[in-house]
Design an enzyme around this catalytic site. Sequence first.
Site, short mmCIF file in Angstrom:
data_model
loop_
_atom_site.label_atom_id
_atom_site.label_comp_id
_atom_site.label_asym_id
_atom_site.label_seq_id
_atom_site.Cartn_x
_atom_site.Cartn_y
_atom_site.Cartn_z
N HIS A 11 -19.05 -40.35 37.35
CA HIS A 11 -18.64 -41.73 37.62
C HIS A 11 -17.90 -41.88 38.95
O HIS A 11 -17.43 -42.98 39.26
CB HIS A 11 -17.76 -42.26 36.49
CG HIS A 11 -18.49 -42.45 35.19
ND1 HIS A 11 -19.75 -43.00 35.11
CD2 HIS A 11 -18.12 -42.15 33.91
CE1 HIS A 11 -20.13 -43.04 33.85
NE2 HIS A 11 -19.17 -42.53 33.11
N ASP B 30 -9.61 -36.52 31.25
CA ASP B 30 -10.04 -37.76 31.91
C ASP B 30 -9.02 -38.88 31.69
O ASP B 30 -8.70 -39.25 30.56
CB ASP B 30 -11.39 -38.21 31.34
CG ASP B 30 -12.48 -37.17 31.54
OD1 ASP B 30 -12.28 -36.02 31.09
OD2 ASP B 30 -13.53 -37.50 32.10
N HIS C 197 -14.17 -36.50 26.52
CA HIS C 197 -12.94 -37.20 26.12
C HIS C 197 -12.39 -36.76 24.76
O HIS C 197 -11.37 -37.31 24.31
CB HIS C 197 -13.14 -38.72 26.09
CG HIS C 197 -13.41 -39.33 27.43
ND1 HIS C 197 -13.13 -40.66 27.71
CD2 HIS C 197 -13.95 -38.82 28.57
CE1 HIS C 197 -13.48 -40.94 28.96
NE2 HIS C 197 -13.99 -39.82 29.49
N HIS D 258 -15.22 -34.72 30.49
CA HIS D 258 -16.31 -35.69 30.34
C HIS D 258 -16.45 -36.26 28.94
O HIS D 258 -16.69 -37.47 28.81
CB HIS D 258 -17.66 -35.11 30.78
CG HIS D 258 -18.80 -36.07 30.66
ND1 HIS D 258 -18.91 -37.20 31.44
CD2 HIS D 258 -19.90 -36.09 29.85
CE1 HIS D 258 -20.02 -37.87 31.12
NE2 HIS D 258 -20.63 -37.21 30.15
N GLU E 130 -12.05 -39.64 37.06
CA GLU E 130 -13.31 -40.39 37.23
C GLU E 130 -13.37 -41.68 36.41
O GLU E 130 -14.24 -42.51 36.66
CB GLU E 130 -14.51 -39.51 36.89
CG GLU E 130 -14.72 -39.26 35.42
CD GLU E 130 -16.22 -39.14 35.08
OE1 GLU E 130 -17.04 -39.10 35.99
OE2 GLU E 130 -16.52 -39.10 33.89
N ASN E 131 -12.43 -41.88 35.48
CA ASN E 131 -12.38 -43.11 34.69
C ASN E 131 -11.07 -43.87 34.89
O ASN E 131 -10.70 -44.71 34.08
CB ASN E 131 -12.55 -42.80 33.21
CG ASN E 131 -13.89 -42.16 32.89
OD1 ASN E 131 -14.93 -42.77 33.05
ND2 ASN E 131 -13.85 -40.91 32.47
#
Length: 264
Positions: free
Chosen positions: A68, A8, A179, A177, A39-40
């Site tokens: 997200h 991520d 991290h 997800h 997604e981040n």
Amino acid sequence: MRILILGDVVGRPARRAVRDLVPALVKQEGIDLVIANAENAAGGIGVDIKSAGELLSSGVHVLTSGNHIWKKKEIFPYLNDHAALLRPANFPEGAPGRGWCEWQGANGLKALVVNLQGRVFMPNHVDDPFRCVDLLLREHGQHSRVVIVDMHAEATSEKNAMGWYLSGRASIVYGTHTHIQTADERILPNGTAYITDVGMCGPFDSVIGMERETVISGFISQLPRKFEVAQGNVVLQGVILDVDPVSGKAQDIRRLRLHHESDC
């Protein structure tokens, strides 16, 4: 076939690390395909058009995502128009975009990239990822024997189960997800590489990429708080995977952690 998979990407510091480190890494390692979870990428939550464009122009070929993905409304039409940015395939019918990509590279190399989202401890009520991936493999598996699956999930057990479920049918199943990079990378008996979480690209001296003090005070007070992306000591985390492009079987998987000297 050599594949670089990045965890991520958290905010601007991580986007800069990708920009500065990935092109050289591709050249040094002879990478054919680069995949990153985005997604981040925008401010630590969600992905917008700018951040997606930055990552794709930095040498990333395919962007996966997770729960997200819907945080930035501008990304809805972008998902429909850009096949390189995936959302989890097991969102209900009618969601923008798609959860798979039939990638084609140089020298005739091909790969099917699939993005799934778990259901255990996750906020969205998505469809069954196991039945979803079965359907995708039936419909698109003929594209390539190389099948890459991002299992975006909270529970280690659900990720682990997906690895075994796709053993012999996917080249790699990797988790995103949480991290936090795990140390359980391996090749399953039927030639599928697996790791529970590839980690994150972002500030290492943080709480999963966010400022430590804000997160800690939130746990103590239980009051609402606004997360901010941390700064400094940025790392690039993921795995490098070697796959036989003919059989689709993984030959080697190794964890990657590179430090970015400057986030300016």
